[in-house]
Design an enzyme around this catalytic site. Structure first.
Site, PDB file in Angstrom:
ATOM      1  N   TYR A  25       0.849  -1.196   0.000  1.00 20.43           N
ATOM      2  CA  TYR A  25       0.000   0.000   0.000  1.00 20.43           C
ATOM      3  C   TYR A  25       0.879   1.239   0.000  1.00 20.43           C
ATOM      4  O   TYR A  25       1.763   1.396   0.851  1.00 20.43           O
ATOM      5  CB  TYR A  25      -0.901  -0.021   1.230  1.00 20.43           C
ATOM      6  CG  TYR A  25      -2.144   0.832   1.112  1.00 20.43           C
ATOM      7  CD1 TYR A  25      -3.308   0.305   0.574  1.00 20.43           C
ATOM      8  CD2 TYR A  25      -2.159   2.146   1.557  1.00 20.43           C
ATOM      9  CE1 TYR A  25      -4.466   1.070   0.485  1.00 20.43           C
ATOM     10  CE2 TYR A  25      -3.309   2.918   1.473  1.00 20.43           C
ATOM     11  CZ  TYR A  25      -4.461   2.381   0.935  1.00 20.43           C
ATOM     12  OH  TYR A  25      -5.605   3.141   0.849  1.00 20.43           O
TER      13      TYR A  25
ATOM     14  N   TYR B 143      -5.664   5.327  -7.250  1.00 19.61           N
ATOM     15  CA  TYR B 143      -5.951   5.225  -5.814  1.00 19.61           C
ATOM     16  C   TYR B 143      -7.338   4.623  -5.678  1.00 19.61           C
ATOM     17  O   TYR B 143      -8.333   5.317  -5.761  1.00 19.61           O
ATOM     18  CB  TYR B 143      -5.880   6.613  -5.183  1.00 19.61           C
ATOM     19  CG  TYR B 143      -6.307   6.658  -3.733  1.00 19.61           C
ATOM     20  CD1 TYR B 143      -5.592   5.974  -2.746  1.00 19.61           C
ATOM     21  CD2 TYR B 143      -7.418   7.391  -3.330  1.00 19.61           C
ATOM     22  CE1 TYR B 143      -5.981   6.028  -1.413  1.00 19.61           C
ATOM     23  CE2 TYR B 143      -7.813   7.445  -2.001  1.00 19.61           C
ATOM     24  CZ  TYR B 143      -7.091   6.756  -1.052  1.00 19.61           C
ATOM     25  OH  TYR B 143      -7.476   6.817   0.272  1.00 19.61           O
TER      26      TYR B 143
END
Lengths: 390, 300
Positions: A294, A344
């Site tokens: 991430y 994203y």
């Protein structure tokens, strides 16, 4: 009941395009992604009996189910804490299937995060109320600490202080992500790599974070279909087996501001997730042929490598600089371009890339990937997966 | 290439208003109306040998109310040039009169106005502007100078109306945190303490994580601590704050940490570990917050 490891697989993935202004409702994005993932799985909407999404999702499962022809549901749940939920959705799905609560579970996340409500603008203008979640902001927003970039910057400064890491060390993550995105036609930053010099020259957002340490904001949707390992064998794609699936919240956990622990240069909740993954799977970090970590902000990629055991504490900067994360390195990272480069999507697009790596279908396929570790949001209660070819 | 400043400078020394005769000679009826309106009972103005009040100097030569030809004069040219620069508003700032002789009924006056100087752009409370100084010369019919007037106006670009004061984001006060913000309003920095095991905790909460006691009190902190980490915030900007904004996590000498702002230092003066002390910020009527400044060597 036995171990969860290998009992389920992600068999379908589907996404919308990744844009800055979808021009469609968040519900439509969710439906498009879900329909695409079910089709990719070789299933029909009526086969789905379970649905999992984020508490942050604006479209409840009933809306998505009703619109896409998904009928009766026997399992549905939601995972909290923003991007920390991503791999947790698959963990819930795997656990439900393993426990016999459902057979085909769709996990999804869709939003107009760029053209609609932008998380990057922070919490300062959000309505206040006195529940514990909102009251927690009382210790931040009156002091102007209200955006994700600022929250991460506080950790990053301390990490630099304790380990001697530099802005360039963070920048190398951005450069790597953007290099992968440059060769990924689905990525927003397709064809637009950056140099470390450009990273250093980009404007300050929240020192020590430059603009290019911060991921973009995206409109789009991503969905995944999880089934039992037995059922997966009958479906068209190579199954990406859920070899490990875990959630974790650490001691004295806060949302993005766990500044009160004895040390803040690590991410204890990610360490807890890692411990579970290795215990469930019987695998070690060295057994991973790729990683999707991430990357909403570059500084948190470094302690993730340390917490998961790919290198020692404080060694991540050299680990990155030594090229381990390159396509020909020991642990190719974020082959889709990450959230910095591709989109994203609150980590869900990273899980889809993990599936493609196991299928051998990434646009930047580094070779055979027997196992890939995928993580969810950092700084929050989080989750992670090991996806494997078996 | 001629710059805007050059074009303005070219006005220096130019006749702005050509010599213009007063519509009427100096006369008793106008003097009478003036002193009545002003409530000036000085007997000299309406006595045997009346004298015009000095303050009437401009009045004799003023243009009337009838429309005048406003085309192509130097004055109109200058006004147009100033408007081109955005200086659309005007306010008179000062007038220095110098009298050479008294003016009496029968004098037929005239006035001429010449530009002395036009200043560089200045920042003023009204907005950015330029001071235009002119000299008005009043003469009688024999060309004798009876008075001069140094006349200054500010030609300015009206400032944007001041934005309404935006308050810092409000804390969400509830039963678990109210005591802390109440103490802060009294400029007391307190830390929650478990009444049973005496462990300190911040941010506060209803239950002690060490012993699960729900009983608690507070201790007053010394206000001393060290810089644990910090952020220099640039973007996005919230209107309640000045940027770059220094936000810090401070570790109090008592051992707990808190998020705060730093004051009395610039970003490049900060180092993790530096000694800090509390200072109180009255953010607004309802909100007082502890902020921290570097500890300075004691003055003797």
């Amino acid at each position: 009941m036995g171990s969860l490891s290998g009992q389920t697989a992600i068999i379908g993935i589907g996404a919308t395009e990744f844009s800055k202004a979808s021009g469609r409702s968040e519900l439509q994005l969710a439906c498009e992604a879900v329909v695409a993932a079910i089709a990719d799985a070789g299933l029909r909407p009526g086969d789905v009996d379970g649905m999992v999404t984020f508490t942050a999702e604006s479209s409840a499962e009933i809306h998505v189910a009703r619109n896409t022809g998904i009928g009766d549901l026997s399992f549905f749940s939601r995972v909290p804490h923003g991007g920390g939920a991503a791999c947790g959705t698959v963990a819930h799905a795997a656990a439900a299937i393993h426990a016999g609560l459902a057979e085909v579970v769709v996990c999804w996340r869709a939003f107009n995060e760029r053209s609609g409500e932008r998380y990057g603008l922070g919490q300062a203008s959000r309505p206040m109320d006195t529940n514990a979640d909102r009251a927690a902001y009382s210790w931040m927003t009156p002091f102007g600490l209200s955006t994700p970039a600022q929250w991460v910057a506080m950790f990053a400064r301390r990490y630099m202080h304790e380990y001697g890491a530099t802005s360039e060390d963070f920048g190398r993550v951005a450069v790597l992500d953007r290099a992968r995105a440059a060769t990924n036609p689905k990525a927003w930053f397709h064809g637009r790599p950056i140099t470390l010099e450009e990273h250093q020259a980009s404007r300050w957002i929240a020192e020590p974070l430059h603009l290019l340490d911060c991921c973009q904001e995206t409109d789009g949707g991503q969905a995944l279909v999880v089934v039992s390992a037995a059922r997966a064998k009958d479906l068209p794609h190579v199954p990406a087996y859920v070899v490990g699936a875990a959630q974790a919240s650490g001691r004295d956990q806060h949302m993005m501001t766990s500044y009160y622990r004895p040390t803040i240069s690590g991410i204890p909740e990610m360490g807890l997730v890692g411990d579970q993954l290795w215990a469930q799977s019987g695998l070690r970090p060295a057994d991973m042929q790729a990683a999707v970590l991430y990357d909403h902000f570059t500084p948190f990629v470094l302690p993730q490598l340390e917490e998961l055991g790919f290198c020692g504490r404080g060694e991540a900067a050299s680990f990155v600089a030594d090229g381990h994360l390159e396509l020909d390195g020991s642990l190719p990272l974020n082959t889709h371009g990450g959230q910095l480069g591709e989109a994203y999507l609150h980590g869900m697009n990273g899980i889809a890339e993990g599936v493609r790596l196991v299928r051998g279908a990434s646009v930047n396929q580094p070779g055979d990937v027997g196992n890939v570790v995928v993580t969810a949001g950092t700084g929050v209660p989080t989750s992670a997966l090991v996806l494997g070819a078996r | 290439m001629t710059t805007y400043d050059d074009r303005l400078a070219a006005f220096s020394g130019r006749v702005l208003v050509e010599r213009r005769p007063a519509p009427d000679p100096v006369n008793v009826p106008m003097i009478r109306q003036w002193v009545e309106a002003m409530g000036d009972a000085n007997p000299r103005y309406l006595g045997e040998q009346p004298v015009a009040p000095a303050s009437m100097m401009q009045a004799w030569t003023m243009r009337g109310y009838a429309p005048t030809d406003a085309s192509a004069g130097a004055f109109e040219e200058l006004v147009a040039l100033l408007e081109e620069g955005g200086y659309t508003s005007v306010v008179a700032t000062d007038s220095e009169l110098d009298f050479h002789r008294e003016v009496v009924p029968g004098d037929h006056l005239s006035v001429e106005e010449v530009v002395e100087s036009i200043s560089a752009e200045k920042r003023t409370g009204l907005g950015a502007g330029r001071f235009v100084s002119t000299l008005k010369t009043y003469r009688d019919s024999a060309d004798e100078v009876v008075a001069t007037q140094r006349w200054r106006t500010l030609r300015f670009r009206p400032a944007e109306p001041a934005p309404e004061a935006v308050l810092r984001p409000r804390p969400a006060i509830n039963l678990d945190n109210e005591f802390w913000f109440t103490a802060a309003r009294e400029e007391r920095l307190v830390v929650q303490r478990c009444a049973d095991c005496k462990a300190l905790r911040h941010p506060p909460g209803p239950c002690c994580p060490d012993c699960t006691s729900f009983a608690w009190d507070t201790v007053e902190a010394s206000g001393r601590g060290t810089l644990y980490s910090y952020v220099v915030a640039h973007h996005p900007r919230h209107p309640a704050f000045d940027y770059p904004l220094l936000i810090a996590v401070v570790e109090l000498d008592e051992g707990t940490r808190l998020i705060t702002n730093l004051t009395g230092a610039t970003a490049d003066e900060l180092t993790v570990g530096m000694a800090l002390e509390v200072e109180w910020l009255r953010a607004d009527a309802d909100l007082t917050l502890p902020v921290f400044r570097p500890v300075r060597p004691r003055e003797h």
